[in-house]
Write a protein that holds these residues in place. Sequence first.
Motif, PDB file in Angstrom:
ATOM      1  N   GLY A  76     -10.452   2.789  -1.998  1.00 23.95           N
ATOM      2  CA  GLY A  76     -10.482   3.029  -0.550  1.00 23.95           C
ATOM      3  C   GLY A  76      -9.492   2.170   0.215  1.00 23.95           C
ATOM      4  O   GLY A  76      -8.953   1.194  -0.318  1.00 23.95           O
ATOM      5  N   PRO A  77      -9.271   2.495   1.494  1.00 25.76           N
ATOM      6  CA  PRO A  77      -8.256   1.789   2.291  1.00 25.76           C
ATOM      7  C   PRO A  77      -8.608   0.332   2.583  1.00 25.76           C
ATOM      8  O   PRO A  77      -7.740  -0.468   2.903  1.00 25.76           O
ATOM      9  N   ARG A  92      -4.850  -7.384  -3.391  1.00 23.86           N
ATOM     10  CA  ARG A  92      -4.946  -7.965  -4.745  1.00 23.86           C
ATOM     11  C   ARG A  92      -5.910  -7.142  -5.613  1.00 23.86           C
ATOM     12  O   ARG A  92      -5.625  -6.852  -6.772  1.00 23.86           O
ATOM     13  N   ALA A  93      -7.062  -6.751  -5.021  1.00 20.16           N
ATOM     14  CA  ALA A  93      -8.026  -5.947  -5.785  1.00 20.16           C
ATOM     15  C   ALA A  93      -7.397  -4.607  -6.151  1.00 20.16           C
ATOM     16  O   ALA A  93      -7.541  -4.121  -7.282  1.00 20.16           O
ATOM     17  N   ARG A  94      -6.669  -4.000  -5.215  1.00 19.35           N
ATOM     18  CA  ARG A  94      -6.017  -2.707  -5.483  1.00 19.35           C
ATOM     19  C   ARG A  94      -5.042  -2.845  -6.662  1.00 19.35           C
ATOM     20  O   ARG A  94      -5.023  -2.043  -7.581  1.00 19.35           O
ATOM     21  N   LYS A  95      -4.252  -3.925  -6.626  1.00 12.10           N
ATOM     22  CA  LYS A  95      -3.237  -4.098  -7.675  1.00 12.10           C
ATOM     23  C   LYS A  95      -3.889  -4.404  -9.029  1.00 12.10           C
ATOM     24  O   LYS A  95      -3.622  -3.751 -10.041  1.00 12.10           O
ATOM     25  N   VAL A  96      -4.794  -5.420  -9.032  1.00 18.32           N
ATOM     26  CA  VAL A  96      -5.316  -5.917 -10.312  1.00 18.32           C
ATOM     27  C   VAL A  96      -6.264  -4.889 -10.943  1.00 18.32           C
ATOM     28  O   VAL A  96      -6.160  -4.590 -12.148  1.00 18.32           O
TER      29      VAL A  96
END
Length: 298
Positions: A28-29, A34-38
């Motif tokens: 989600g947006p 960092r969470a999106r990448k990792v």
Amino acid sequence: MSTSNPPSVISDSRFDPSFTSHVIAATGPNASPRARKVIGSLIQHMHDFARENEITIAEWMGAVDMMNWAGRMSDEKRNEGQLVCDVLGLESLIDEITFKLAAETSSPATASAILGPFFRHDAPELPNESSIVHGVDDGEITYMHGIVRDLKTQKPVEGATIDVWQASTNGLYEQQDEGQVEHNLRGKFRSDRDGRYAFYCLRPTSYPVPNDGPAGKLLEILDRHPYRPAHIHLIVQREGYKPVTTQIFDSEDQYLENDSVFAVKDSLVVEFKKIEGNEKAVRELEYPIHLRPVDGKV
Ligand code: BEZ
Ligand code: FE
């Protein structure tokens, strides 16, 4: 399933080529960058791994059972999840990544090594020259001492804390062993105005990591032994300096080349020398410690 996302990196896969990007795109947006990448990267690698190895439901369930088993075995005295990571080399790799910049410089700051699962925050503060050994009569008492120095100026550092812990001769840390007194083989020392610290400990002995759980099962599946080379753990801290978490290893140990958790570094291998004339010790280890100032450009 239809999606407008780009196909997964394994384009020649026999499996749905758009599935992984569809899962990653569900983030989600409001997820942090960092969470999106990792986590996105984790999903990609896990899915690629499953496709590449054609993991079956039975194999995946076996892995889930092992994770749950590790969770059930863990409590404040035992961290089986960490141990599983350790036997797979992950904690040692994370240690290398975390301290990469320091390790890349040519200056001899004391190298780091993994914390491991047996550290306790509440080790007793002890005066220099005292002993951390209680009720162990089959070990070689060692006089360990040295000077803590500023890596940049080489001047002694006063007031650094040296937190030390080690296993007993039966291969167990005190929290694993009801036969040892609380805080046996642990202590927190402080460097004096000349940067000196000194205490009596055991010459360490090799021991197996706990192998009655999933970490042991993994070692068995991989046809590996559970032993760690003889070592002493240290955490050295002083305000204004980068803290050092490390281990020092006995140069005569038979497991130096194949530590079950991959933590040995050449600069951490030391010699426990025989000594005479010290009533309390039969071995001596002089171990200098170099701390890197936090803003030091060394
Ligand atoms: C230890 O050195 O105490 C240790 C490190 C990793 C796994 C198990 C034990
Ligand atoms: Fe240890």
